[in-house]
Design a protein around this motif. Sequence first.
Motif, PDB file in Angstrom:
ATOM      1  N   GLY A   1      18.324  -7.984   3.811  1.00  0.00           N
ATOM      2  CA  GLY A   1      19.486  -7.337   3.228  1.00  0.00           C
ATOM      3  C   GLY A   1      19.608  -7.496   1.728  1.00  0.00           C
ATOM      4  O   GLY A   1      20.510  -6.965   1.119  1.00  0.00           O
ATOM      5  N   CYS A   2      18.697  -8.246   1.114  1.00  0.00           N
ATOM      6  CA  CYS A   2      18.691  -8.339  -0.352  1.00  0.00           C
ATOM      7  C   CYS A   2      17.783  -7.242  -0.870  1.00  0.00           C
ATOM      8  O   CYS A   2      16.637  -7.148  -0.444  1.00  0.00           O
ATOM      9  CB  CYS A   2      18.146  -9.681  -0.818  1.00  0.00           C
ATOM     10  N   PRO A   3      18.264  -6.441  -1.794  1.00  0.00           N
ATOM     11  CA  PRO A   3      17.352  -5.452  -2.374  1.00  0.00           C
ATOM     12  C   PRO A   3      16.255  -6.165  -3.146  1.00  0.00           C
ATOM     13  O   PRO A   3      16.466  -7.270  -3.630  1.00  0.00           O
ATOM     14  CB  PRO A   3      18.256  -4.650  -3.312  1.00  0.00           C
ATOM     15  N   PRO A   4      15.078  -5.554  -3.235  1.00  0.00           N
ATOM     16  CA  PRO A   4      14.028  -6.176  -4.042  1.00  0.00           C
ATOM     17  C   PRO A   4      14.574  -6.432  -5.452  1.00  0.00           C
ATOM     18  O   PRO A   4      15.027  -5.520  -6.120  1.00  0.00           O
ATOM     19  CB  PRO A   4      12.906  -5.137  -4.055  1.00  0.00           C
ATOM     20  N   ASP A   5      14.563  -7.674  -5.864  1.00  0.00           N
ATOM     21  CA  ASP A   5      15.209  -8.034  -7.111  1.00  0.00           C
ATOM     22  C   ASP A   5      14.635  -9.357  -7.596  1.00  0.00           C
ATOM     23  O   ASP A   5      14.640 -10.336  -6.859  1.00  0.00           O
ATOM     24  CB  ASP A   5      16.712  -8.176  -6.863  1.00  0.00           C
ATOM     25  N   PRO A   6      14.146  -9.403  -8.839  1.00  0.00           N
ATOM     26  CA  PRO A   6      13.593 -10.653  -9.345  1.00  0.00           C
ATOM     27  C   PRO A   6      14.630 -11.773  -9.431  1.00  0.00           C
ATOM     28  O   PRO A   6      14.279 -12.942  -9.531  1.00  0.00           O
ATOM     29  CB  PRO A   6      13.058 -10.296 -10.736  1.00  0.00           C
ATOM     30  N   GLN A   7      15.920 -11.433  -9.393  1.00  0.00           N
ATOM     31  CA  GLN A   7      16.959 -12.463  -9.442  1.00  0.00           C
ATOM     32  C   GLN A   7      17.088 -13.204  -8.113  1.00  0.00           C
ATOM     33  O   GLN A   7      17.597 -14.313  -8.067  1.00  0.00           O
ATOM     34  CB  GLN A   7      18.310 -11.845  -9.816  1.00  0.00           C
ATOM     35  N   HIS A   8      16.682 -12.569  -7.022  1.00  0.00           N
ATOM     36  CA  HIS A   8      16.736 -13.197  -5.701  1.00  0.00           C
ATOM     37  C   HIS A   8      15.374 -13.814  -5.414  1.00  0.00           C
ATOM     38  O   HIS A   8      14.371 -13.119  -5.304  1.00  0.00           O
ATOM     39  CB  HIS A   8      17.105 -12.180  -4.622  1.00  0.00           C
ATOM     40  N   GLN A   9      15.352 -15.126  -5.292  1.00  0.00           N
ATOM     41  CA  GLN A   9      14.105 -15.853  -5.091  1.00  0.00           C
ATOM     42  C   GLN A   9      13.925 -16.222  -3.620  1.00  0.00           C
ATOM     43  O   GLN A   9      14.896 -16.458  -2.908  1.00  0.00           O
ATOM     44  CB  GLN A   9      14.113 -17.147  -5.917  1.00  0.00           C
ATOM     45  N   ILE A  10      12.680 -16.278  -3.220  1.00  0.00           N
ATOM     46  CA  ILE A  10      12.309 -16.875  -1.948  1.00  0.00           C
ATOM     47  C   ILE A  10      11.574 -18.160  -2.302  1.00  0.00           C
ATOM     48  O   ILE A  10      10.642 -18.150  -3.115  1.00  0.00           O
ATOM     49  CB  ILE A  10      11.451 -15.938  -1.096  1.00  0.00           C
ATOM     50  N   VAL A  11      12.039 -19.257  -1.744  1.00  0.00           N
ATOM     51  CA  VAL A  11      11.508 -20.572  -2.088  1.00  0.00           C
ATOM     52  C   VAL A  11      10.840 -21.175  -0.860  1.00  0.00           C
ATOM     53  O   VAL A  11      11.412 -21.162   0.238  1.00  0.00           O
ATOM     54  CB  VAL A  11      12.644 -21.507  -2.576  1.00  0.00           C
ATOM     55  N   VAL A  12       9.641 -21.699  -1.062  1.00  0.00           N
ATOM     56  CA  VAL A  12       8.923 -22.395   0.003  1.00  0.00           C
ATOM     57  C   VAL A  12       8.647 -23.807  -0.493  1.00  0.00           C
ATOM     58  O   VAL A  12       8.004 -23.994  -1.532  1.00  0.00           O
ATOM     59  CB  VAL A  12       7.596 -21.690   0.355  1.00  0.00           C
ATOM     60  N   ASP A  13       9.171 -24.784   0.226  1.00  0.00           N
ATOM     61  CA  ASP A  13       8.926 -26.198  -0.060  1.00  0.00           C
ATOM     62  C   ASP A  13       8.016 -26.740   1.028  1.00  0.00           C
ATOM     63  O   ASP A  13       8.302 -26.561   2.217  1.00  0.00           O
ATOM     64  CB  ASP A  13      10.228 -27.006  -0.034  1.00  0.00           C
ATOM     65  N   ILE A  14       6.953 -27.399   0.615  1.00  0.00           N
ATOM     66  CA  ILE A  14       6.013 -27.991   1.573  1.00  0.00           C
ATOM     67  C   ILE A  14       5.884 -29.468   1.237  1.00  0.00           C
ATOM     68  O   ILE A  14       5.579 -29.834   0.099  1.00  0.00           O
ATOM     69  CB  ILE A  14       4.627 -27.325   1.499  1.00  0.00           C
ATOM     70  N   ARG A  15       6.128 -30.298   2.225  1.00  0.00           N
ATOM     71  CA  ARG A  15       5.972 -31.742   2.070  1.00  0.00           C
ATOM     72  C   ARG A  15       5.040 -32.240   3.166  1.00  0.00           C
ATOM     73  O   ARG A  15       5.124 -31.804   4.310  1.00  0.00           O
ATOM     74  CB  ARG A  15       7.311 -32.457   2.210  1.00  0.00           C
ATOM     75  N   ARG A  16       4.210 -33.176   2.774  1.00  0.00           N
ATOM     76  CA  ARG A  16       3.370 -33.832   3.780  1.00  0.00           C
ATOM     77  C   ARG A  16       3.939 -35.216   4.006  1.00  0.00           C
ATOM     78  O   ARG A  16       4.149 -35.984   3.073  1.00  0.00           O
ATOM     79  CB  ARG A  16       1.928 -33.933   3.314  1.00  0.00           C
ATOM     80  N   HIS A  17       4.206 -35.505   5.265  1.00  0.00           N
ATOM     81  CA  HIS A  17       4.680 -36.835   5.651  1.00  0.00           C
ATOM     82  C   HIS A  17       3.803 -37.307   6.797  1.00  0.00           C
ATOM     83  O   HIS A  17       3.828 -36.724   7.890  1.00  0.00           O
ATOM     84  CB  HIS A  17       6.148 -36.786   6.063  1.00  0.00           C
ATOM     85  N   GLU A  18       2.994 -38.305   6.507  1.00  0.00           N
ATOM     86  CA  GLU A  18       2.014 -38.829   7.458  1.00  0.00           C
ATOM     87  C   GLU A  18       1.123 -37.683   7.926  1.00  0.00           C
ATOM     88  O   GLU A  18       0.492 -37.045   7.108  1.00  0.00           O
ATOM     89  CB  GLU A  18       2.712 -39.578   8.593  1.00  0.00           C
ATOM     90  N   ASP A  19       1.103 -37.376   9.212  1.00  0.00           N
ATOM     91  CA  ASP A  19       0.201 -36.335   9.698  1.00  0.00           C
ATOM     92  C   ASP A  19       0.921 -35.026  10.010  1.00  0.00           C
ATOM     93  O   ASP A  19       0.466 -34.253  10.834  1.00  0.00           O
ATOM     94  CB  ASP A  19      -0.574 -36.833  10.918  1.00  0.00           C
ATOM     95  N   ARG A  20       2.016 -34.770   9.327  1.00  0.00           N
ATOM     96  CA  ARG A  20       2.786 -33.541   9.539  1.00  0.00           C
ATOM     97  C   ARG A  20       3.058 -32.840   8.208  1.00  0.00           C
ATOM     98  O   ARG A  20       3.249 -33.478   7.179  1.00  0.00           O
ATOM     99  CB  ARG A  20       4.137 -33.828  10.206  1.00  0.00           C
ATOM    100  N   LEU A  21       3.092 -31.516   8.274  1.00  0.00           N
ATOM    101  CA  LEU A  21       3.574 -30.713   7.156  1.00  0.00           C
ATOM    102  C   LEU A  21       4.984 -30.253   7.499  1.00  0.00           C
ATOM    103  O   LEU A  21       5.224 -29.715   8.588  1.00  0.00           O
ATOM    104  CB  LEU A  21       2.694 -29.490   6.929  1.00  0.00           C
ATOM    105  N   HIS A  22       5.903 -30.485   6.586  1.00  0.00           N
ATOM    106  CA  HIS A  22       7.290 -30.042   6.736  1.00  0.00           C
ATOM    107  C   HIS A  22       7.487 -28.919   5.732  1.00  0.00           C
ATOM    108  O   HIS A  22       7.377 -29.141   4.518  1.00  0.00           O
ATOM    109  CB  HIS A  22       8.250 -31.197   6.453  1.00  0.00           C
ATOM    110  N   VAL A  23       7.748 -27.730   6.250  1.00  0.00           N
ATOM    111  CA  VAL A  23       7.832 -26.541   5.409  1.00  0.00           C
ATOM    112  C   VAL A  23       9.241 -25.980   5.513  1.00  0.00           C
ATOM    113  O   VAL A  23       9.765 -25.799   6.614  1.00  0.00           O
ATOM    114  CB  VAL A  23       6.810 -25.474   5.849  1.00  0.00           C
ATOM    115  N   GLN A  24       9.833 -25.715   4.361  1.00  0.00           N
ATOM    116  CA  GLN A  24      11.177 -25.138   4.330  1.00  0.00           C
ATOM    117  C   GLN A  24      11.123 -23.807   3.595  1.00  0.00           C
ATOM    118  O   GLN A  24      10.617 -23.732   2.479  1.00  0.00           O
ATOM    119  CB  GLN A  24      12.154 -26.075   3.641  1.00  0.00           C
ATOM    120  N   PHE A  25      11.633 -22.773   4.249  1.00  0.00           N
ATOM    121  CA  PHE A  25      11.743 -21.443   3.660  1.00  0.00           C
ATOM    122  C   PHE A  25      13.213 -21.201   3.358  1.00  0.00           C
ATOM    123  O   PHE A  25      14.071 -21.400   4.231  1.00  0.00           O
ATOM    124  CB  PHE A  25      11.254 -20.376   4.645  1.00  0.00           C
ATOM    125  N   GLN A  26      13.500 -20.746   2.146  1.00  0.00           N
ATOM    126  CA  GLN A  26      14.891 -20.508   1.751  1.00  0.00           C
ATOM    127  C   GLN A  26      14.989 -19.132   1.103  1.00  0.00           C
ATOM    128  O   GLN A  26      14.187 -18.792   0.227  1.00  0.00           O
ATOM    129  CB  GLN A  26      15.336 -21.578   0.763  1.00  0.00           C
TER     130      GLN A  26
END
Length: 137
Positions: free
Chosen positions: A54-79
């Motif tokens: 629902g967001c129009p294509p717009d450079p002001q609206h960001q999609i953020v991906v955070d990736i953390r490695r903790h021991e043997d797991r990847l924790h990925v957050q999409f915002q």
Amino acid sequence: MHWRIEVPNQRDRLGALLDAIEQALVAHGIEASVREDLRLIAEEVVSNAMDYGGCPPDPQHQIVVDIRRHEDRLHVQFQDSGRPFDPVAHAPPDLDADLLDRPVGGLGVHLVLQIAESVSYVREEPYNILRVVLRAH
């Protein structure tokens, strides 16, 4: 280990996001099968946010991906700042139905749920936050 990748909510930036994720994972020694799984997950999640959020294509609206490695797991957050959408709450597609009788959509989310160890969603206004955990090897 922590990586944060941001791209504008523009469809033509999806490839750059996927390439940046790949480069970060290679640089930190994540094996090919895990990189492929995360690429598929990222492509599905971010495509849905871009196409249906629902967001129009717009450079002001960001999609953020955070990736953390903790021991043997990847924790990925999409915002993203699109309209609220909880993919975890939707019923899985009827894979036994005839192809012509199936509604369009839902298969990508189903694949994400099958690949990941866990998937959770929360709405923290004005953001959708999808957290995905998968094995790092």
